[in-house]
Scaffold this active site. Sequence first.
Site, PDB file in Angstrom:
ATOM      1  N   LYS A 118      -4.093  -1.165  16.398  1.00  0.00           N
ATOM      2  CA  LYS A 118      -4.987  -0.444  15.191  1.00  0.00           C
ATOM      3  C   LYS A 118      -6.074   0.392  15.959  1.00  0.00           C
ATOM      4  O   LYS A 118      -6.494   1.438  15.221  1.00  0.00           O
ATOM      5  CB  LYS A 118      -5.340  -1.368  14.001  1.00  0.00           C
ATOM      6  N   ILE A 142       0.702  -1.136   0.135  1.00  0.00           N
ATOM      7  CA  ILE A 142      -0.022  -0.028   0.040  1.00  0.00           C
ATOM      8  C   ILE A 142       0.939   1.159  -0.048  1.00  0.00           C
ATOM      9  O   ILE A 142       0.635   2.211  -0.671  1.00  0.00           O
ATOM     10  CB  ILE A 142      -1.014  -0.105   1.137  1.00  0.00           C
ATOM     11  N   TYR A 148      -2.477  -6.926  17.208  1.00  0.00           N
ATOM     12  CA  TYR A 148      -2.581  -6.068  16.124  1.00  0.00           C
ATOM     13  C   TYR A 148      -3.670  -5.190  16.181  1.00  0.00           C
ATOM     14  O   TYR A 148      -3.812  -4.089  15.972  1.00  0.00           O
ATOM     15  CB  TYR A 148      -2.751  -7.125  14.755  1.00  0.00           C
ATOM     16  N   LYS A 170       4.638  13.594  15.717  1.00  0.00           N
ATOM     17  CA  LYS A 170       5.454  14.522  16.708  1.00  0.00           C
ATOM     18  C   LYS A 170       6.685  15.241  16.023  1.00  0.00           C
ATOM     19  O   LYS A 170       6.102  16.515  15.857  1.00  0.00           O
ATOM     20  CB  LYS A 170       5.968  13.732  17.818  1.00  0.00           C
ATOM     21  N   THR A 192      -2.102  -7.640  -1.276  1.00  0.00           N
ATOM     22  CA  THR A 192      -0.774  -7.168  -1.212  1.00  0.00           C
ATOM     23  C   THR A 192       0.056  -8.571  -1.060  1.00  0.00           C
ATOM     24  O   THR A 192      -0.446  -9.754  -0.688  1.00  0.00           O
ATOM     25  CB  THR A 192      -0.457  -6.549   0.130  1.00  0.00           C
TER      26      THR A 192
HETATM   27  N1  NAD Z   1      -2.436  -5.830   3.467  1.00  0.00           N
HETATM   28  C1  NAD Z   1      -3.729  -5.988   4.158  1.00  0.00           C
HETATM   29  O1  NAD Z   1      -4.639  -6.850   3.589  1.00  0.00           O
HETATM   30  C2  NAD Z   1      -4.002  -4.730   4.918  1.00  0.00           C
HETATM   31  C3  NAD Z   1      -5.519  -4.714   5.688  1.00  0.00           C
HETATM   32  C4  NAD Z   1      -5.824  -3.850   6.310  1.00  0.00           C
HETATM   33  C5  NAD Z   1      -4.845  -2.698   6.724  1.00  0.00           C
HETATM   34  N2  NAD Z   1      -3.607  -2.817   6.413  1.00  0.00           N
HETATM   35  C6  NAD Z   1      -2.417  -1.875   6.656  1.00  0.00           C
HETATM   36  O2  NAD Z   1      -1.974  -1.257   5.402  1.00  0.00           O
HETATM   37  C7  NAD Z   1      -0.670  -0.910   5.720  1.00  0.00           C
HETATM   38  C8  NAD Z   1       0.380  -1.557   4.879  1.00  0.00           C
HETATM   39  O3  NAD Z   1       0.183  -2.918   4.625  1.00  0.00           O
HETATM   40  P1  NAD Z   1       0.806  -3.763   3.614  1.00  0.00           P
HETATM   41  O4  NAD Z   1      -0.002  -5.058   3.501  1.00  0.00           O
HETATM   42  O5  NAD Z   1       0.902  -2.935   2.209  1.00  0.00           O
HETATM   43  O6  NAD Z   1       2.452  -3.749   3.900  1.00  0.00           O
HETATM   44  P2  NAD Z   1       3.359  -4.875   5.214  1.00  0.00           P
HETATM   45  O7  NAD Z   1       2.390  -5.773   5.898  1.00  0.00           O
HETATM   46  O8  NAD Z   1       4.125  -5.619   4.033  1.00  0.00           O
HETATM   47  O9  NAD Z   1       4.193  -3.849   5.813  1.00  0.00           O
HETATM   48  C9  NAD Z   1       4.306  -2.489   5.664  1.00  0.00           C
HETATM   49  C10 NAD Z   1       5.693  -2.117   5.573  1.00  0.00           C
HETATM   50  O10 NAD Z   1       6.308  -2.101   7.098  1.00  0.00           O
HETATM   51  C11 NAD Z   1       7.623  -2.236   7.020  1.00  0.00           C
HETATM   52  N3  NAD Z   1       8.018  -2.505   8.457  1.00  0.00           N
HETATM   53  C12 NAD Z   1       8.003  -3.534   9.263  1.00  0.00           C
HETATM   54  N4  NAD Z   1       8.365  -3.326  10.264  1.00  0.00           N
HETATM   55  C13 NAD Z   1       9.361  -2.170  10.164  1.00  0.00           C
HETATM   56  C14 NAD Z   1      10.160  -1.435  11.020  1.00  0.00           C
HETATM   57  N5  NAD Z   1      10.567  -2.077  12.264  1.00  0.00           N
HETATM   58  N6  NAD Z   1      10.660  -0.428  10.512  1.00  0.00           N
HETATM   59  C15 NAD Z   1      10.206   0.096   9.380  1.00  0.00           C
HETATM   60  N7  NAD Z   1       9.342  -0.357   8.655  1.00  0.00           N
HETATM   61  C16 NAD Z   1       9.030  -1.772   8.944  1.00  0.00           C
HETATM   62  C17 NAD Z   1       7.859  -3.222   6.278  1.00  0.00           C
HETATM   63  O11 NAD Z   1       9.036  -3.674   5.447  1.00  0.00           O
HETATM   64  C18 NAD Z   1       6.942  -3.160   4.938  1.00  0.00           C
HETATM   65  O12 NAD Z   1       7.266  -2.454   4.016  1.00  0.00           O
HETATM   66  C19 NAD Z   1      -0.204  -1.325   7.095  1.00  0.00           C
HETATM   67  O13 NAD Z   1      -0.546  -0.368   8.165  1.00  0.00           O
HETATM   68  C20 NAD Z   1      -1.453  -2.402   7.493  1.00  0.00           C
HETATM   69  O14 NAD Z   1      -1.797  -2.526   8.759  1.00  0.00           O
HETATM   70  C21 NAD Z   1      -2.916  -3.867   5.317  1.00  0.00           C
END
Ligand code: NAD
Length: 283
Positions: free
Chosen positions: A179, A20, A175, A142, A210
């Site tokens: 959230k 995303i 989680y 912040k 994703t």
């Molecule tokens: N994929 C889904 O089905 C879904 C559903 C609801 C909400 N979301 C939300 O959308 C957002 C993006 O999700 P996604 O599925 O595209 O990606 P994802 O789950 O792969 O995570 C997003 C990114 O966070 C990074 N990350 C993890 N630990 C980290 C750290 N310690 N420091 C810095 N970066 C770190 C990862 O490297 C990754 O690129 C998230 O906030 C997720 O909660 C996703």
Amino acid sequence: MGQYDGKVALITGAGGMKGIGRACALKLAAQGADIVISDFKRPTNDLPPQEIKAQWRSIDSVAEEIEALGRRCLRVWCNLTISSQIEDLAARAASHFGHIDILINNARAIIGRDRVGVTDLSEEVWGQFLRINTTAAFLNIKHVGRIMVEQGNGGRIINIASDASKRAKINTAAYTTSKFALIGLTQASALDLAQHHITVNAVCPGSVNTDRFNYWEADQAQVRNMSLEDFRASVVVDAGKSVPLGRVAEPEDVANVVSFLASAEAGFITGQAYNVNGGTLFH
Ligand SMILES: NC(=O)c1ccc[n+]([C@@H]2O[C@H](COP(=O)([O-])OP(=O)(O)OC[C@H]3O[C@@H](n4cnc5c(N)ncnc54)[C@H](O)[C@@H]3O)[C@@H](O)[C@H]2O)c1
């Protein structure tokens, strides 16, 4: 001319090949924004197989896509569990481009190890989820918020939350809590920053198509003797069956709402949490 010409957007967790964060980065860049993208260096074992096959290089690859759109891009490796790196991210972004106009808190802890009942959840995993999903978002608000206040031109902050921000599912205490807290942070920050014309909103996706790596899915694939890619594909198909609109979201569905909330047209919207879920949840 794009609606974000002259604007700078900072996006965390933006290195995923089908994530995303990347979709948001490309959406805003296509409309004129310069982009600061950040992520952390993950061990190969924690990467989706599709990224390994494609020799995807996280934010280095996304930066090339942004630059191919004619926009400037600063890439910053930042581990969101380390407070000093978060402060440094904001400072580097501001000193490189001179200003930050849009912040998208998108990163989250790699999921899967949290997927146990609350009595079996380790304090370490709990702490990691709160740290990355909630505390890092607070610290980004912040530090970037201070920069936006000093700039005096308002700003846009968008937190990527989840349907888990509004309704718990079984075996997701860490989680879900992280959230839900993000919605509280969104509302409170919106009130604190309203006098500076900085809006703070959340976007709450349901299931998204994703390639995000998930320890639980990796384990399940092994138990079923399937490749992780095939298992993940089956999860996406199954999830789509319970969505009224007949499919899970694509990353671009989420980026479309993020882009609207980042725009001038959304200037009177703050403290809200918008669902992008195909009709699975209404509040
Ligand atoms: N994929 C889904 O089905 C879904 C559903 C609801 C909400 N979301 C939300 O959308 C957002 C993006 O999700 P996604 O599925 O595209 O990606 P994802 O789950 O792969 O995570 C997003 C990114 O966070 C990074 N990350 C993890 N630990 C980290 C750290 N310690 N420091 C810095 N970066 C770190 C990862 O490297 C990754 O690129 C998230 O906030 C997720 O909660 C996703």
